[in-house]
Each structure stands twice: as C-alpha cells, then as structure tokens.
Design a protein around this motif. Structure first.
Motif, short mmCIF file in Angstrom:
data_model
loop_
_atom_site.label_atom_id
_atom_site.label_comp_id
_atom_site.label_asym_id
_atom_site.label_seq_id
_atom_site.Cartn_x
_atom_site.Cartn_y
_atom_site.Cartn_z
N GLN A 46 0.59 -1.39 0.21
CA GLN A 46 0.28 0.16 0.21
C GLN A 46 0.71 1.56 0.15
N ILE A 47 1.82 1.40 -0.04
CA ILE A 47 3.20 2.27 0.22
C ILE A 47 2.53 3.56 -1.34
N THR A 48 2.99 2.66 -2.32
CA THR A 48 2.22 3.34 -3.54
C THR A 48 1.28 4.28 -3.95
N GLN A 49 0.34 3.37 -2.66
CA GLN A 49 -0.40 4.70 -2.68
C GLN A 49 -0.97 5.52 -1.40
N ALA A 50 0.37 5.35 0.10
CA ALA A 50 0.13 6.52 0.61
C ALA A 50 1.16 7.16 0.28
N LEU A 51 2.57 7.14 -0.27
CA LEU A 51 3.30 7.89 -0.78
C LEU A 51 2.99 9.56 -1.27
N PRO A 52 2.47 9.70 -2.12
CA PRO A 52 1.88 10.86 -2.10
C PRO A 52 1.51 11.62 -1.80
N GLN A 53 0.45 11.32 -1.09
CA GLN A 53 0.20 12.10 0.38
C GLN A 53 0.62 12.30 1.90
N ILE A 54 1.77 10.88 1.63
CA ILE A 54 2.80 11.44 2.70
C ILE A 54 3.97 12.78 2.49
N ILE A 55 4.03 12.23 1.13
CA ILE A 55 4.76 13.65 0.71
C ILE A 55 3.95 15.55 0.89
N ASP A 56 2.54 14.59 -0.18
CA ASP A 56 1.77 16.64 0.01
C ASP A 56 2.06 16.59 1.70
N GLY A 57 1.64 15.49 2.27
CA GLY A 57 1.00 16.75 4.09
C GLY A 57 2.43 16.91 4.52
N LEU A 58 3.88 16.23 4.80
CA LEU A 58 5.07 16.84 5.49
C LEU A 58 5.42 18.01 4.48
N ARG A 59 5.18 18.26 3.07
CA ARG A 59 5.25 19.33 2.94
C ARG A 59 4.37 20.80 2.46
N ALA A 60 2.98 20.64 3.14
CA ALA A 60 2.15 21.35 4.14
C ALA A 60 2.37 21.74 5.09
N LYS A 61 3.11 21.15 6.40
CA LYS A 61 3.43 20.91 7.21
C LYS A 61 4.58 21.97 7.07
N GLY A 62 5.17 22.11 6.44
CA GLY A 62 6.40 22.63 5.74
C GLY A 62 8.12 22.18 6.00
N TYR A 63 8.04 20.80 6.11
CA TYR A 63 8.78 20.22 5.62
C TYR A 63 9.39 19.85 4.76
N GLN A 64 10.91 19.76 4.69
CA GLN A 64 11.76 19.48 3.71
C GLN A 64 12.68 18.06 3.54
N PHE A 65 12.73 17.75 2.45
CA PHE A 65 13.28 16.29 1.88
C PHE A 65 15.09 16.60 2.08
N VAL A 66 15.80 15.90 3.16
CA VAL A 66 17.03 15.42 2.95
C VAL A 66 17.62 14.28 3.00
N THR A 67 18.95 13.21 2.55
CA THR A 67 19.23 12.32 2.67
C THR A 67 19.61 12.06 4.29
N VAL A 68 19.61 11.23 5.00
CA VAL A 68 20.03 10.19 6.53
C VAL A 68 21.91 11.18 6.77
N SER A 69 22.42 11.47 5.65
CA SER A 69 23.58 11.61 5.56
C SER A 69 23.66 13.42 5.99
N GLU A 70 22.92 14.02 5.45
CA GLU A 70 23.05 16.14 5.33
C GLU A 70 22.07 15.65 6.58
#
Length: 248
Positions: free
Chosen positions: A212-236
């Motif tokens: 079910q991750i392929t259906q959930a992932l777009p919503q997770i990405i949009d939801g986190l961005r709506a909360k103001g989050y930016q995505f980085v790698t673990v090393s970053e």
C-alpha cells in the motif's frame, strides 16, 4: 630564574588551569556528558534540530513490483533527496533498479545480506554478511556504503560495536510507517503525518511486501510539505545539530 620565582610561576599556572576548567564546566556543563554519550555504541533514530527537515528512508530486500513505482512517485513529486537501504541479494537480482536509484541521485545504504537478526550471530558472521552486501552494492552501483540499517532493525551493543569497527553508522528510525503491515493507506499516511517531527528519520519500504506504500506515499509527501517539511538524505540530516541516539 630563582627557585622561589619558579614556584610562584608554577602555582599561578596551576591556578589558571583549574580556573579555566571550572569556567568550562560552568558555561558548557554538558560537553563532557555529550562526549561520553557519543563515545558509546549507539544507533541513530533522529536528529535534534529546529529545522523542519526529515529523511524519507526505504528498505528494499524483496521484489521488483514496488520499487519502480516508488521511484516514479518520488520523481513526479520532485523529491530528489531520500535514502534507500538495499540488501545484497536484492541488488544482485535487480541491478537495473539499483542503478536507477543511484542515477536518480538518491543515497544508498546497506541492509545486510540474509534477512536475519544480527544479534543471534557472532561478529564473524555479521562481518561476512555486511561485506557480502557491501560488495554486491559496490559492484552494481559503484557506491561504498557507510550507513547500515540492520535486518528487522535488530541490534545490541555488541552488534553496533562490530558495525562501527567496520566503519558503519547504524541507522534506525523515529517514525515507523508500519507500511509492511499493510494496515490501510489512510493508516499509513496518518501515522507518518501525525508522528513526524523536525529531524525525523521515517521508515518505509519499497519491497513488494509493502503493498500500500505506492498509494500512501504521494499523500505523505504532500502532507509533510504542507506542514513545512523539506526532504534530505540521512547523511545530510546527520550534519544537523546533536544526534539523538539510543544506547543499548
């Protein structure tokens, strides 16, 4: 210099040294404790930072139906920073997907060889397993891994010491999507969005067992961005502030 003058100079130097140490303890009381914690074997769960940064991480150890759709979603959503932990056997069986992960600019970590709990085996077995997966990933992607997520997230102090001695940083997670349980798209999405915090390491899977991750992932990405989050790698993420660890 007379003996009396030498003694006086020695006493002044000693007093200055003690006084400097006392000031350091007063104005930086946690420094010694922080060094002590960092010196102990630990796994990284999140990073203590005020910046709204999170690391999306994906474990892959089985299948070829889920990884490519996950990569497609990340591309369509313009997510250029994520970390994938690959098992050795999966990398060998699906070299083109592994190469695509690398070519898309995503970070690659080690997820071991056989998917068995490291704590049940001696150090020699752990080293062999990690070296096998490291070699496979290197041959396919030309990446020398330095981050590892142990199979099943299993470890203890001895395991961490062994992995540290091999030059690895052990990466866990602070937010588990539980996508591998397939509890429903909404359950996966809401769990991540409700639990994510600044400096979070978020666990997801791009293995075929996560249906079910392929259906959930777009919503997770949009939801986190709506909360103001930016995505980085673990090393970053690891370069940010003080790392939150858990010592076993």
């Amino acid at each position: 210099m007379h003996m009396r003058a030498r003694r006086k100079l020695f006493l002044l130097t000693l007093i200055a040294t003690v006084f400097t140490g006392m000031l350091s303890a007063v104005f930086n009381p946690l420094s010694a404790k922080a060094k002590e914690i960092q010196a102990k074997p630990h796994a990284v769960y999140k990073v203590d930072t005020d910046k709204k940064l999170v690391a999306l991480t994906f474990d892959i150890s089985w299948g070829n139906k889920t990884p490519e759709p996950v990569l497609k979603i990340l591309k369509e959503k313009h997510v250029t920073k994520a970390t994938f932990f690959l098992s050795g056997p999966w990398t060998v069986r699906h070299p083109e997907i592994a190469k695509n992960i690398k070519n898309m600019g995503f970070e690659i970590g080690n997820h071991g060889n056989l998917h068995k709990d490291f704590s049940n085996y001696p150090d020699s077995w752990i080293r062999q397993q990690v070296q096998l997966s490291e070699k496979a990933i290197k041959q396919v992607t030309n990446v020398k891994t330095t981050l590892i997520r142990t199979p099943n997230g299993d470890f203890n102090t001895r395991v961490i010491q062994c992995l540290n001695s091999m030059g690895y940083t052990v990466i866990q997670w602070n937010t588990d999507s539980l996508d591998w349980k397939n509890p429903g798209v909404s359950a996966i999405t809401n769990r991540v969005l409700n639990r994510a915090v600044p400096g979070d390491i978020i666990l997801m899977h791009a293995s075929d067992s996560s249906k079910q991750i392929t259906q959930a992932l777009p919503q997770i990405i949009d939801g986190l961005r709506a909360k103001g989050y930016q995505f980085v790698t673990v090393s970053e993420l690891l370069t940010q502030a003080k790392v939150k660890t858990q010592v076993q």
